[in-house]
Design a protein around this motif. Structure first.
Motif, short mmCIF file in Angstrom:
data_model
loop_
_atom_site.label_atom_id
_atom_site.label_comp_id
_atom_site.label_asym_id
_atom_site.label_seq_id
_atom_site.Cartn_x
_atom_site.Cartn_y
_atom_site.Cartn_z
N VAL A 1 41.97 28.63 41.18
CA VAL A 1 42.41 30.01 41.88
C VAL A 1 42.12 30.23 43.09
O VAL A 1 42.72 30.15 44.16
CB VAL A 1 42.46 30.97 40.93
CG1 VAL A 1 43.09 32.42 41.49
CG2 VAL A 1 42.82 31.16 39.66
N HIS B 1 40.36 29.95 36.55
CA HIS B 1 40.41 30.50 35.16
C HIS B 1 40.54 29.16 34.20
O HIS B 1 41.65 28.66 34.32
CB HIS B 1 41.74 31.26 35.43
CG HIS B 1 41.78 32.60 35.79
ND1 HIS B 1 41.12 33.67 35.13
CD2 HIS B 1 42.04 33.34 36.83
CE1 HIS B 1 41.20 34.53 35.69
NE2 HIS B 1 41.75 34.60 36.78
N ASN C 1 51.64 38.61 45.60
CA ASN C 1 51.31 38.52 44.09
C ASN C 1 50.98 37.10 43.67
O ASN C 1 51.38 36.29 44.04
CB ASN C 1 52.52 38.94 43.35
CG ASN C 1 52.32 39.56 41.95
OD1 ASN C 1 51.30 39.74 41.43
ND2 ASN C 1 53.67 39.74 41.19
N GLY C 2 49.84 37.15 42.85
CA GLY C 2 49.52 35.74 42.51
C GLY C 2 48.49 35.02 43.31
O GLY C 2 48.04 33.87 43.10
N ALA C 3 48.12 35.52 44.64
CA ALA C 3 47.37 34.84 45.31
C ALA C 3 46.08 34.72 44.99
O ALA C 3 45.37 33.79 45.38
CB ALA C 3 47.26 35.68 46.75
N GLY C 4 45.56 35.51 44.19
CA GLY C 4 44.03 35.45 43.56
C GLY C 4 43.22 36.43 43.97
O GLY C 4 41.93 36.63 43.76
N LYS C 5 43.75 37.63 44.38
CA LYS C 5 43.08 38.85 44.92
C LYS C 5 42.10 39.55 43.69
O LYS C 5 41.06 39.59 43.85
CB LYS C 5 44.04 39.87 45.48
CG LYS C 5 44.97 39.29 46.72
CD LYS C 5 45.96 40.44 47.03
CE LYS C 5 46.75 41.26 46.33
NZ LYS C 5 47.82 40.32 45.59
N SER C 6 42.89 39.53 42.62
CA SER C 6 42.09 40.27 41.49
C SER C 6 41.27 39.25 40.91
O SER C 6 39.94 39.86 40.61
CB SER C 6 43.37 40.67 40.30
OG SER C 6 44.27 41.35 40.80
N THR C 7 41.39 38.07 41.21
CA THR C 7 40.39 37.13 40.48
C THR C 7 39.24 37.15 41.30
O THR C 7 37.98 37.21 40.70
CB THR C 7 41.08 35.77 40.71
OG1 THR C 7 42.19 35.57 39.97
CG2 THR C 7 40.14 34.61 40.08
N1 LIG Z 1 43.06 35.42 32.74
C1 LIG Z 1 43.76 34.52 33.57
N2 LIG Z 1 43.81 33.00 32.97
C2 LIG Z 1 44.52 32.12 33.60
N3 LIG Z 1 45.05 32.14 34.67
C3 LIG Z 1 44.96 33.58 35.56
C4 LIG Z 1 44.22 34.71 34.73
N4 LIG Z 1 44.58 35.63 35.54
C5 LIG Z 1 44.90 35.31 36.48
N5 LIG Z 1 45.58 33.95 36.58
C6 LIG Z 1 46.19 33.24 37.73
O1 LIG Z 1 45.44 33.05 38.76
C7 LIG Z 1 46.28 33.43 39.78
C8 LIG Z 1 45.80 34.54 40.65
O2 LIG Z 1 46.05 35.63 39.85
P1 LIG Z 1 45.50 37.07 40.21
O3 LIG Z 1 44.23 37.13 40.96
O4 LIG Z 1 45.85 38.22 39.33
O5 LIG Z 1 46.45 37.64 41.66
P2 LIG Z 1 46.66 38.86 42.53
O6 LIG Z 1 45.79 39.65 42.03
O7 LIG Z 1 46.48 38.35 43.81
O8 LIG Z 1 48.08 38.98 42.20
C9 LIG Z 1 47.65 33.54 39.25
O9 LIG Z 1 48.25 32.35 39.52
C10 LIG Z 1 47.39 33.84 37.79
O10 LIG Z 1 48.47 33.00 37.28
#
Ligand SMILES: Nc1ncnc2c1ncn2[C@@H]1O[C@H](COP(=O)(O)OP(=O)(O)O)[C@@H](O)[C@H]1O
Ligand SMILES: [Mg+2]
Lengths: 409, 236
Positions: B22, B17, B42-48
């Motif tokens: 990530v 990001h 939470n925060g592992a990067g799944k959504s990313t």
């Molecule tokens: N739009 C963004 N900009 C910067 N950092 C992000 C953004 N979205 C997520 N992150 C960071 O990327 C990491 C993974 O986030 P995310 O993929 O949402 O995790 P999960 O879905 O597993 O909870 C986290 O550390 C989060 O802070």
């Protein structure tokens, strides 16, 4: 209760602090004179106003908590929709024959604002793109006719499509690089663009005539003039129809033509809202990420909204030029953009009926209040604030297409 | 390991990001007709990871292949049209539009048969067709988001934490619907923090820790793994 009282007192103190230097002292010769009653009364007014406001907002909040029944006005409008539309159309068709030249011109202006409001409504209300430089496209339309006539003897009937196309072209060219931006940035860029267009028109003396403006001829109808005497090679309408001359005919003609254009626009927007493009506008306004993951390409969707809005403004501009017989850059200031935006916001973002009502009200009301000219700004501002408190979503709010009960249940 | 023909292949993918890395060297596969889950804290990067399949944000290194076609650099809207649909985290329905309009947004044209199937899956979407989507309950909104994604008749459905913030009964109903969706021939890639439900449903699973794939195995294997039990299933 004490909380509200406290708020009101605080507002009063702030008002006092502001009004003492603003209204409490005046220069008389070389000495300062104090008028202590004036700021005091103003502050008292503010305290009372703040109390009323607090009471009003609290009542409103209580109403939100309970199940809100739709207001009887809304319900009534809903039930009688077709009749209201028919009555409005008939009324609008009859109006120009009765009201006389002065009000006819006001009515034409109102229709132009309806058109502009409908155009900006597509951009701001439906697609959610905050455009603060809408007047630029209006200017492009007006100057297309003015310059086209001046240099190429362009006729009104050719200026309408050309103005529409040019304005849409400007819209797309401007929008393409900036549509990747979001809300506030887009607002600033469009604001700048509006000013640039006005400044060019104002300063490019050799071409546009600058502040002196340009004269614009009145449209003809099937080659017939509306003047008392025909220009060489032309016939006048009253001679052709064998009726006595009246200088109102041309305004009535313009009004009816404009009315037709407005109807066309209303129809177009109605159709588009039910088509994928219109739905995409609204969806994009609500959630761009969701849209993209559904396979919608935001740039083309936004471009189409921006282009359609600009095109409408272009048409409005041509009509404006034709109705005034003259254009100059002072008609295209930022205030004009703000006025059109006020129409859209007041009408209830996205609501066609609301925009029409708001445009008419905001054009006619200042004329009615001409006697209070000095207070117009004040009244306008107060009306706006009250309006937004009373109906934060605008006069009509957004209407969702409803499904018939049989289809639902 | 996966014996089926893969429909999605993610190979050595890094995602950042902005300047914050990530995901590191993520490699995984989803076979045709399979249910694969990715679990992680939470925060592992799944959504990313899910979003980067759509190029939001784009992968910095590595390759994404969908149905034999490389999609790593394709524009988002083109990827979606290939038959990849996303139910995003937090649902992201269109609140001011009606339920039916939301569904219609999911497909390029309205296919009445697909619509009927979705109504069969989630009858509430039929009953509330004319209601503003923002007034639905959380579970109903999740159903709507899934229904909307199904409107385009995707071959692979990506779900980002569909159980987020829902009551247990509602979670069970949604997972039941997911089973039916798979039976009807859609492949599922499910991202979850709710590891218990997800692993029970899934054929296979991956475990994401701090942006790296730490473990993979069948759903049952992972459910039995003591490390996983401790980290994601609350001990025992
Ligand atoms: N739009 C963004 N900009 C910067 N950092 C992000 C953004 N979205 C997520 N992150 C960071 O990327 C990491 C993974 O986030 P995310 O993929 O949402 O995790 P999960 O879905 O597993 O909870 C986290 O550390 C989060 O802070
Ligand atoms: Mg997440």
């Amino acid at each position: 209760m004490p909380r509200k009282l406290w708020d009101a007192v605080l507002a009063g103190v702030v008002a006092l602090l502001l009004f003492v230097p603003l209204t409490g002292v005046s220069l008389s010769g070389y000495t300062l004179e104090g008028h202590w009653q004036r700021p005091l009364w103003l502050a008292v007014g503010v305290v009372l106003g703040r109390l009323l406001l607090g009471w009003f907002l609290e009542r409103r909040q209580r109403m939100v908590g309970t199940t809100r029944r739709p207001g009887w006005i809304t319900a009534w409008i809903d039930d009688h929709r077709p009749y209201i539309v028919i009555a409005a159309v008939i009324g609008a068709l009859l109006v120009p024959w009765w009201i006389g030249k002065y009000w006819l011109n006001v009515a034409i202006l109102a229709l132009i604002y309806v058109l502009l409001g409908l155009g900006l409504n597509v951009v701001v209300g439906l697609a959610g793109l905050l455009d603060l430089g809408f007047v630029a496209f209006y200017a492009v339309g007006a100057y297309t006719y003015a310059l086209g006539h001046h240099y190429f003897a362009l006729s009104f009937w050719a200026a309408v499509p050309l103005g529409a196309m040019l304005a849409a072209g400007f819209g797309v060219v401007l929008a393409f690089p900036v549509l990747r931006m979001h809300g506030d940035y887009l607002a600033i860029v469009t604001l700048g663009f509006g000013e640039i267009i006005r400044l060019i028109l104002n300063n490019w003396l050799e071409v546009t005539g600058g502040p002196n403006g340009l004269r614009v001829p009145f449209p003809s109808l099937f080659g017939m003039d509306f003047g008392r005497r025909a220009s060489p090679g032309h016939v006048t309408l009253h001679e052709f129809l064998n009726i006595p001359y009246s200088n109102e005919y041309r305004d009535i003609f313009l009004y009816l033509l404009l009315f037709l254009v407005v109807c066309g626009m209303v129809f177009l927007v109605r159709r588009l809202r039910r088509m994928p493009l219109g739905r995409n506008w609204e969806a994009l306004r609500e959630d761009e990420i969701a849209c993209r993951s559904l396979g919608i390409q935001p740039v083309t969707v936004k471009l189409s909204a921006f282009g359609l809005g600009a095109m409408t403004a272009g048409v409005g501009g041509v009509f404006f030029a034709a109705s005034q017989g003259f254009v100059n850059p002072t008609s295209f200031t930022f205030l004009e953009s703000a006025h059109i935006l006020a129409i859209v916001v007041l009408g209830g973002m996205g609501s066609t009926g609301g925009v029409i009502v708001a445009a008419v009200v905001l054009t006619v009301l200042p004329e009615v209040l001409r006697d209070f000219a000095e207070y117009r700004g004040l009244l306008f501002g107060c009306a706006m604030v009250l309006m937004m408190m009373w109906r934060p979503r605008g006069l009509m709010g957004i209407r969702r297409a409803r499904f018939h009960r049989s289809e639902v249940g | 390991m996966n014996q089926r023909e893969p429909i999605l292949k993610v190979r050595g993918v890094d995602v950042a990001h902005g300047h914050t890395p990530v995901l590191h060297d993520v490699t995984l596969e989803v076979g045709l007709g399979e249910i694969v889950t990715l679990i992680g804290a939470n925060g592992a990067g799944k959504s990313t990871l899910l979003m980067s399949l759509f190029g939001l944000p784009r992968v910095a290194r590595g390759q994404v292949v969908f149905a034999g076609q490389e999609i790593t650099a394709l524009p988002t809207h083109r990827i979606a049209r290939l038959g990849l649909a996303l139910v995003p985290e937090g649902r992201r329905i269109f609140p001011a539009m009606t339920v039916r309009e939301n569904l219609v947004m999911g497909g390029e044209s309205v296919n009445e048969m697909v619509l009927e199937r979705i109504h069969g899956l989630f009858p509430v979407l039929h009953d509330r067709a004319g209601q503003r989507a923002g007034t639905l309950s959380g579970g109903e909104q999740q159903m709507l988001a899934i229904g909307r994604a199904l409107m385009g008749r995707p071959r692979l459905l990506l779900l980002d934490e569909p159980s987020l913030g829902l009551a247990p009964l509602m979670i069970r109903r949604i997972f039941q619907a997911l089973r039916e969706i798979v039976v009807e021939g859609t492949t599922l890639f499910l991202v979850e923090q709710n590891a218990n439900q997800a692993l029970r449903l899934a054929d296979r699973g991956y475990v994401l820790v701090n942006g790296c794939i730490r473990m993979e195995g069948s759903g049952a294997e992972l459910l039995d793994n003591p490390e996983i039990r401790r980290a994601y299933l609350g001990g025992h």
